[in-house]
Design a protein around this motif. Structure first.
Motif, mmCIF file in Angstrom:
data_model
loop_
_atom_site.group_PDB
_atom_site.id
_atom_site.type_symbol
_atom_site.label_atom_id
_atom_site.label_comp_id
_atom_site.label_asym_id
_atom_site.label_seq_id
_atom_site.Cartn_x
_atom_site.Cartn_y
_atom_site.Cartn_z
ATOM 1 N N ILE A 1 62.748 -12.887 -4.158
ATOM 2 C CA ILE A 1 61.546 -12.761 -3.322
ATOM 3 C C ILE A 1 61.753 -11.686 -2.251
ATOM 4 N N ILE A 2 62.879 -11.756 -1.552
ATOM 5 C CA ILE A 2 63.119 -10.807 -0.454
ATOM 6 C C ILE A 2 63.205 -9.381 -0.998
ATOM 7 N N THR A 3 63.932 -9.219 -2.111
ATOM 8 C CA THR A 3 64.052 -7.882 -2.696
ATOM 9 C C THR A 3 62.676 -7.359 -3.128
ATOM 10 N N SER A 4 61.875 -8.242 -3.698
ATOM 11 C CA SER A 4 60.544 -7.809 -4.132
ATOM 12 C C SER A 4 59.690 -7.382 -2.943
ATOM 13 N N VAL A 5 59.805 -8.110 -1.855
ATOM 14 C CA VAL A 5 59.072 -7.716 -0.640
ATOM 15 C C VAL A 5 59.546 -6.339 -0.184
ATOM 16 N N ALA A 6 60.874 -6.156 -0.183
ATOM 17 C CA ALA A 6 61.426 -4.881 0.268
ATOM 18 C C ALA A 6 60.975 -3.752 -0.654
ATOM 19 N N VAL A 7 60.996 -4.033 -1.964
ATOM 20 C CA VAL A 7 60.571 -3.011 -2.933
ATOM 21 C C VAL A 7 59.098 -2.664 -2.705
ATOM 22 N N THR A 8 58.286 -3.689 -2.435
ATOM 23 C CA THR A 8 56.866 -3.452 -2.176
ATOM 24 C C THR A 8 56.695 -2.568 -0.944
ATOM 25 N N ALA A 9 57.451 -2.875 0.104
ATOM 26 C CA ALA A 9 57.339 -2.098 1.340
ATOM 27 C C ALA A 9 57.771 -0.651 1.097
ATOM 28 N N LEU A 10 58.886 -0.503 0.378
ATOM 29 C CA LEU A 10 59.405 0.830 0.076
ATOM 30 C C LEU A 10 58.385 1.627 -0.742
ATOM 31 N N ASN A 11 57.836 0.943 -1.733
ATOM 32 C CA ASN A 11 56.847 1.556 -2.593
ATOM 33 C C ASN A 11 55.623 2.017 -1.792
ATOM 34 N N TYR B 1 60.361 2.767 -8.577
ATOM 35 C CA TYR B 1 59.887 3.790 -9.494
ATOM 36 C C TYR B 1 59.033 3.181 -10.603
ATOM 37 N N ALA B 2 59.470 2.028 -11.092
ATOM 38 C CA ALA B 2 58.761 1.413 -12.217
ATOM 39 C C ALA B 2 57.308 1.093 -11.862
ATOM 40 N N TYR B 3 57.061 0.742 -10.596
ATOM 41 C CA TYR B 3 55.709 0.290 -10.238
ATOM 42 C C TYR B 3 54.985 1.257 -9.313
ATOM 43 N N LEU B 4 55.434 2.516 -9.325
ATOM 44 C CA LEU B 4 54.827 3.541 -8.470
ATOM 45 C C LEU B 4 53.327 3.682 -8.742
ATOM 46 N N LEU B 5 52.981 3.759 -10.010
ATOM 47 C CA LEU B 5 51.570 3.996 -10.356
ATOM 48 C C LEU B 5 50.698 2.814 -9.976
ATOM 49 N N VAL B 6 51.270 1.622 -10.109
ATOM 50 C CA VAL B 6 50.525 0.406 -9.789
ATOM 51 C C VAL B 6 50.154 0.395 -8.301
ATOM 52 N N MET B 7 51.001 1.028 -7.500
ATOM 53 C CA MET B 7 50.708 1.099 -6.065
ATOM 54 C C MET B 7 49.781 2.277 -5.772
ATOM 55 N N ILE B 8 50.046 3.399 -6.406
ATOM 56 C CA ILE B 8 49.388 4.628 -5.952
ATOM 57 C C ILE B 8 47.907 4.646 -6.314
ATOM 58 N N PHE B 9 47.530 4.099 -7.455
ATOM 59 C CA PHE B 9 46.129 4.221 -7.837
ATOM 60 C C PHE B 9 45.169 3.364 -7.005
#
Lengths: 334, 361
Positions: free
Chosen positions: A118-128, A209-217
């Motif tokens: 959970i914590i890593t996913s939050v961090a990845v989301t923030a980074l993304n 990187y894997a979810y970059l597009l999911v965030m950017i669009f």
């Protein structure tokens, strides 16, 4: 009545619900000239629509999940004992997440992996978000049409490469004798190679990187519809660039931000490939545990229970965040 | 509190295209100054250059005598009112109005007090907590004005802010804008393609066409003494008669047109042989015979009764018809369709200008 039997009652219930919906449509419409569902489509087509939609909802959405829910409340039994007297409803699979069934001690290993995930996913989301917001803003407001097309291409083309290849190429870059360590040592910045994999750098980079597009669009979509004059008006009234983002752009793009963050968080927490290939040797990702229960231990009930714990936690977390940032669920899917 | 704006040989280019060419102007402090021209004439470019969103390719902009080169829009003593107003939809009316004060770090209590004063000024007291979407078009208009005035600019720039309103409201807001300008006493620079707005509100008007300032003067002068055929044809209705000057002196010139030799004032000092256009306004024509070099005979095409006046359309030498506006008081008989009518004008009401580009119809 067996609990599994309930599953077979549901198709009838679902079809009945659709039938009632189609029938009552005319009554609910305030417009008196409104044609009812069957008037519009004819009886044959109308009935086949209902059956098709019911099939879709049932067999592709409701039933598989329902089966898993039911499964998670059963003990693990050999096939010939299923439906027998030992096959009772139980919470033991959920309990096993907290307490190890064999010795009754706290299940620190699994709970730890859960919290880490959970914590890593939050961090990845923030980074993304931090990576994607400036890019999305540039694409939506600042860039010329030609440059935006170029960026779009640069963003999309890497996703033609399959996930495994992408993950392993990142591994090569980050390995102790990889390009980055060689470069760092060559410049004399470090003496020994840095163990990026153990530091979970690969995990963060790979997941972001894997979810970059999911965030950017979603971000791009939200910012793109913002009237440029609003940004100029704020600037004209004396706002420096960061206040323009804080007061005008981000509040406006909030539904898009929520939508992007929700998706990235959910996908990251549920991802399997990137953590397995890019996680450090001691990194234990929660979905890997679920995977192992299904395919290594053949313990479907416990795997299902773990999967639902993750799902419930993620939904609760996302709901909490949406509430905190005052975004309604409807806005995020606009 | 107000400051003058000087344009010093300002040229703005976008690639090959020159949007504004060598504009030199001196707008005085406290003046209500309008840029009038058709869309694409460069007036918005000038406004964006003064506000700082665009840098001139050549020349300088000075505000209050201070060179603005390299100073961003958030640092200039100007405030811009956008054509679509650009109010912040997620903020309340009060938050909109005080946004400029908020980014300057003014404490909330003081801000809200100021919002109250401004809401009083724009006659929307106690509406501060509403959302912008709950306001009517005219109210939004006033909020946009208040938001711009809140930062106490020395120059207020207005980019066709009334164009989205309906006619009645637009006319009402003209009066109101003028009143607000006189009350706060700062320089207003107003952009419009609507000559009515420019004429009723402005102290002075710059008429623009294709990036070039054609004439700078007060409304009456622009209407009565146009400098170029463009100004004559763009500001108000006008009937052009093209031809060649046959005789001229310092005050009058005679132009040989398709309707015969016609006389008019000669402010540009044209000489015999010059190509010229004579302009006569529809309201300057009178039905009936007059002096031979100020009378036109033509077939009547139609007439339109408009309450306070009747417009009579006569067949011209070119495709464009001649318009004659007949006031009601004369009791003149309106010629019927197909009838050949005589119209005349006082030669001093005609103006002879050198041939040049006219406004598109």
């Amino acid at each position: 009545m067996s609990s599994r039997f309930v599953v077979f009652l549901i198709p009838i219930v679902v079809i009945a619900i659709f039938w009632v919906m189609a029938k009552s449509e005319k009554k609910l419409a305030h417009d008196p000239t409104h044609k009812s569902f069957f008037e519009r489509n004819g009886t044959v087509l109308g009935v086949s629509f209902i059956l098709l939609v019911a099939f879709w909802t049932l067999f592709l959405v409701v039933l598989p999940y329902l089966y898993m829910v039911v499964e998670s409340f059963h003990p693990k039994l050999p096939f010939n004992q299923r439906g027998g007297e030992k096959d009772v409803l139980t919470l033991e699979q959920y309990k096993s997440f907290f307490v190890t069934p064999t010795d009754g001690s706290w299940n620190v290993n699994h709970m730890g992996a859960f919290v880490f995930t959970i914590i890593t996913s939050v961090a990845v989301t923030a980074l993304n978000f931090a990576i994607c917001y400036p890019l999305a803003y540039y694409m939506a407001q600042a860039g010329t049409a030609q440059k935006v097309r170029l960026i779009m291409l640069a963003l999309i083309v890497p996703y033609w490469v399959n996930e495994i290849l992408r993950a392993f190429s990142l591994r090569l870059l980050l390995a102790s004798k990889g390009l980055i360590n060689q470069a760092l040592m060559g410049m004399g910045l470090t003496e020994k190679p840095l163990d990026f994999m153990a530091m979970d750098v690969g995990l963060y980079v790979g997941l972001s990187y894997a979810y970059l597009l999911v965030m950017i669009f979603p971000l791009y979509n939200a910012i793109e519809s913002l009237d440029k004059n609003q940004i100029e008006a704020a600037r004209d009234l004396g706002a420096p660039w960061w206040k323009i983002h804080r007061d005008v752009v981000i509040p406006y793009a909030k539904p898009g931000i929520a939508s992007g963050c929700t998706m990235v968080f959910m996908l990251a927490a549920g991802s399997l490939a990137a953590p397995q290939f890019l996680g450090g040797p001691s990194t234990l990702w929660f979905t890997s545990i679920v995977y192992d229960f299904f395919f290594q231990a053949f313990n479907w009930p416990r795997g299902a229970a773990y999967a639902f714990i993750l799902l419930a936690a993620c939904i609760a977390f996302v709901m909490l965040m949406l509430r905190l940032f005052k975004v309604s669920l409807g806005e995020t899917i606009k | 509190m107000s400051a003058g704006v000087e344009l010093d040989h300002v040229t703005v280019r976008f690639g090959q295209f020159t949007a504004v060419e060598d504009a030199t102007l001196d707008i005085k402090g406290g003046e209500f100054f309008s840029f009038l021209g058709p869309s694409g004439c460069g007036k918005t470019t000038i406004l964006r250059t003064v506000s700082g969103f665009l840098d001139p390719s050549q020349g300088r902009v000075r505000i209050g005598g201070q060179d603005m080169t390299g100073i961003g829009p958030n640092k200039r003593p100007t405030a811009l009112i956008f054509q679509n107003l650009a109010l912040f939809p997620l903020m309340t009316v009060a938050d909109n109005i005080t946004y400029g004060l908020r980014v300057r770090g003014m404490p909330k209590a003081e801000r809200m007090k100021r919002a109250g004063e401004l809401l009083d000024l724009i006659a929307l007291p106690d509406q501060g907590n509403k959302l912008v979407s709950e306001l009517s078009g005219g109210q939004k208009q006033r909020v946009a004005i208040a938001r711009a005035l809140a930062v106490q600019p020395k120059v207020l720039l207005l980019d066709e802010p009334l164009s989205a309103l309906d006619l009645k409201l637009r006319q009402h807001m003209r009066t109101e804008l003028r009143a607000i300008q006189q009350q706060v006493g700062i320089t207003f620079i107003y952009i419009t393609h609507d000559q009515g707005e420019a004429l009723t509100m402005s102290d002075r008007i710059a008429v623009m066409s294709d990036g070039v300032i054609q004439q700078v003067s007060d409304g009456k002068n622009v209407y009565d003494h146009p400098d170029t055929p463009f100004v004559a044809s763009f500001v108000g209705e006008n009937n052009p008669f093209a031809g060649k000057v046959t005789q001229a002196d310092s005050s009058f010139a005679v132009v040989e047109t398709a309707h015969g030799a016609l006389r008019g004032r000669n402010p540009k000092g044209l000489k015999a042989g010059d190509k010229a256009i004579l302009f006569v306004r529809p309201e300057s024509f009178v039905l009936g015979e007059g002096a031979p070099d100020a009378t036109i005979h033509a077939e009547t095409i139609s007439s339109a009764f408009e309450g306070n006046a009747t417009h009579v359309f006569l067949k011209g030498a070119t495709k464009k018809e001649i318009t004659v506006t007949v006031g009601r008081h004369g009791g003149a008989k309106i010629p019927s369709q197909g009838e050949r009518a005589a119209i005349h004008y006082a030669p001093e009401m005609g103006i002879v200008l050198p041939e040049g580009k006219m406004a598109r119809e």
